[in-house]
Design an enzyme around this catalytic site. Structure first.
Site, PDB file in Angstrom:
ATOM      1  N   CYS A 279      21.562   0.721  -1.441  1.00  0.00           N
ATOM      2  CA  CYS A 279      20.471   1.545  -1.986  1.00  0.00           C
ATOM      3  C   CYS A 279      20.036   1.098  -3.378  1.00  0.00           C
ATOM      4  CB  CYS A 279      20.864   3.013  -1.967  1.00  0.00           C
ATOM      5  SG  CYS A 279      22.233   3.473  -3.077  1.00  0.00           S
ATOM      6  N   HIS A 327      23.257   8.098  -4.498  1.00  0.00           N
ATOM      7  CA  HIS A 327      22.217   7.460  -3.683  1.00  0.00           C
ATOM      8  C   HIS A 327      20.912   7.449  -4.467  1.00  0.00           C
ATOM      9  CE1 HIS A 327      20.595   5.888   0.045  1.00  0.00           C
ATOM     10  NE2 HIS A 327      19.561   6.711  -0.054  1.00  0.00           N
ATOM     11  N   HIS A 339      14.069   3.568   1.216  1.00  0.00           N
ATOM     12  CA  HIS A 339      15.454   3.426   0.775  1.00  0.00           C
ATOM     13  C   HIS A 339      16.272   2.672   1.803  1.00  0.00           C
ATOM     14  CE1 HIS A 339      17.406   7.067   3.005  1.00  0.00           C
ATOM     15  NE2 HIS A 339      16.318   6.695   3.635  1.00  0.00           N
TER      16      HIS A 339
END
Length: 365
Positions: A279, A327, A339
Site C-alpha cells: 500500500c 493502511h 490502493h
C-alpha cells in the site's frame, strides 16, 4: 605502511564490503513466498461446515481473515520502516569508510611533511644561535636564515596541530561507523522479526482460505463485497461527498496518473514496484513520480505529512486507515481511492469509505 593505517583501512574495507553484501538484491531484503501447509480446521471446508449456519460461519471466517491480513499489514509497515533506516545507515557507513581512508591518507601526508621539517631542523642544529651569529661572515644572512627557521618552526607546529585534528577526526569517524553498524544490525533484527510475523499471518490466512470449498469462496467474496458496500454507503450517506470540492494540484494529478497506471498489478508486501506494490509502496512511488518524495511507510506518512480535513480533501491526497495507520490509499475523486489492498489482490479502485478512516494527509501542502 604503519600498523594504525593498516587497521583503519582494513576496517574501512570491511565496512564497505559488508554494506555491499547487505545491498545485494535477494540477500538481506528478499521476501520469499511463504510455504503454506494446510491444517484441517473443524467447521471450515469440511463436512462439519454443513452443520453450521453457512452465512454465520463464513462471516466469522471473513472477520478472521481481516484480522490476519491486518496483522500482516502492521508487520509490513515495521519491515518497511526498518528497511528504509538500513538503507540510510548503509549509505552513512559507506561515506564514513571513505572518510576514514581519505583521513588516513591525509595523516600520512602530514607525517611525511613533519618528518621532513624535523630532519631539516636537525641538519641545521648543533651550535647555539649566539655562536652561529659570532662565527658568521654575514650576520644579516644569518638573521635572515634565523627568521626562516622561526617560520619553519611555526609551520611545523601547525602541521602537528593539523595532524592531531586529523587523528581526532579519524577516531570520531570510527566511532560513528561503529554506532551506525550497531543500528544497522538492530534494524536487521527488526526486519527479520517483522518478516517472520508477516509470513506467519499470510500463511495462516492462506491456510484458512485453502480449506474453503468453491461455493464457500464465492460466498465469502460476496460477504466481503457486501461489507465494503455497506461501509461505503454509510460514508456517502453522511453527505461528506457534497462537501469535498477540492481540485488536484499539478503534482497531485501526476501522482494520480501514476497510481491509475498501476491498476491490476499484484500486491506484494515490501514491494515498491514496478511490477508489484504494497500500500505505501504504491503511494510513495506515485508521489516520487510527481517529483515529490514522501516517507516510505503509511505510519510515517501519517506522522510527517500535513493533515487536512476530509471535507478539504482533493485528488492526490492520501487517506490513512485504521487507528494504527497501517493502511494508506490515494484519493482520486468522486469518493473513490486507488490502493494496493492485501496479499492475493491487485492494485484497484475502491470506495474511500470502505475502511475505517483515521485521517487525510497532503504530500504537497
Amino acid at each position: 605502511m604503519g600498523t594504525g593505517k593498516r587497521g583503519l583501512i582494513t576496517a574501512a574495507v570491511t565496512v564497505v564490503c559488508a554494506v555491499t553484501v547487505l545491498a545485494v538484491p535477494g540477500i538481506a531484503f528478499a521476501a520469499p513466498t511463504p510455504t503454506v501447509t494446510a491444517t484441517p480446521t473443524p467447521g471450515v471446508g469440511s463436512s462439519a461446515a454443513s452443520t453450521v449456519e453457512p452465512g454465520k460461519d463464513l462471516e466469522a471466517v471473513r472477520e478472521k481473515l481481516d484480522q490476519l491480513y491486518h496483522a500482516a499489514s502492521v508487520a509490513t509497515d515495521a519491515y518497511n520502516a526498518a528497511e528504509e533506516r538500513t538503507r540510510k545507515q548503509s549509505a552513512e557507513i559507506v561515506e564514513l569508510a571513505k572518510k576514514i581512508v581519505q583521513g588516513q591518507d591525509r595523516l600520512d601526508e602530514l607525517k611525511d611533511r613533519a618528518g621532513a621539517a624535523a630532519r631539516a631542523q636537525y641538519r641545521g642544529g648543533g651550535l647555539p644561535d649566539e655562536a652561529k651569529l659570532m662565527l658568521s661572515d654575514n650576520p644579516q644572512q644569518f638573521l635572515d636564515g634565523a627568521g626562516r627557521v622561526i617560520q619553519g618552526q611555526r609551520a611545523t607546529k601547525g602541521l602537528i596541530g593539523e595532524m592531531t585534528r586529523t587523528q581526532q577526526d579519524l577516531e570520531q569517524y570510527a566511532k560513528d561507523a561503529t554506532s551506525q553498524w550497531q543500528k544497522l544490525e538492530a534494524d536487521r533484527q527488526v526486519r527479520a522479526a517483522a518478516q517472520k510475523k508477516i509470513e506467519k499471518q499470510i500463511a495462516a490466512a492462506k491456510t484458512l482460505e485453502s480449506q474453503l470449498e468453491k461455493e464457500e469462496k464465492e460466498r465469502l467474496a460476496e460477504l466481503e463485497e457486501a461489507a465494503a458496500h455497506q461501509a461505503q454507503t454509510a460514508w456517502l450517506d453522511s453527505g461528506i461527498l457534497d462537501e469535498i470540492k477540492g481540485k488536484a494540484s499539478a503534482q497531485g494529478k501526476k501522482a494520480v496518473q501514476f497510481a491509475t497506471a498501476q491498476m491490476g498489478k499484484p500486491y506484494e508486501w515490501g514491494a515498491e514496484g514496478p511490477k508489484t506494490y504494497d500500500c505505501s509502496g504504491l503511494t510513495s512511488q506515485a508521489w516520487a513520480s510527481a517529483g515529490h518524495g514522501i516517507p516510505r511507510t503509511s505510519q510515517e506518512q501519517w506522522k510527517q505529512l500535513k493533515h487536512v480535513d476530509i471535507k478539504d480533501m482533493r485528488p492526490g491526497d492520501l487517506i490513512i486507515y485504521f487507528g494504527d495507520a497501517s493502511h494508506v490509499a490515494m484519493y482520486v475523486g468522486d469518493g473513490a481511492i486507488i490502493h494496493a489492498p492485501r496479499p492475493g489482490r491487485t492494485v484497484t479502485l475502491a470506495g474511500a469509505g470502505t475502511m475505517p478512516i483515521l485521517g487525510v494527509v497532503r504530500p504537497d501542502a
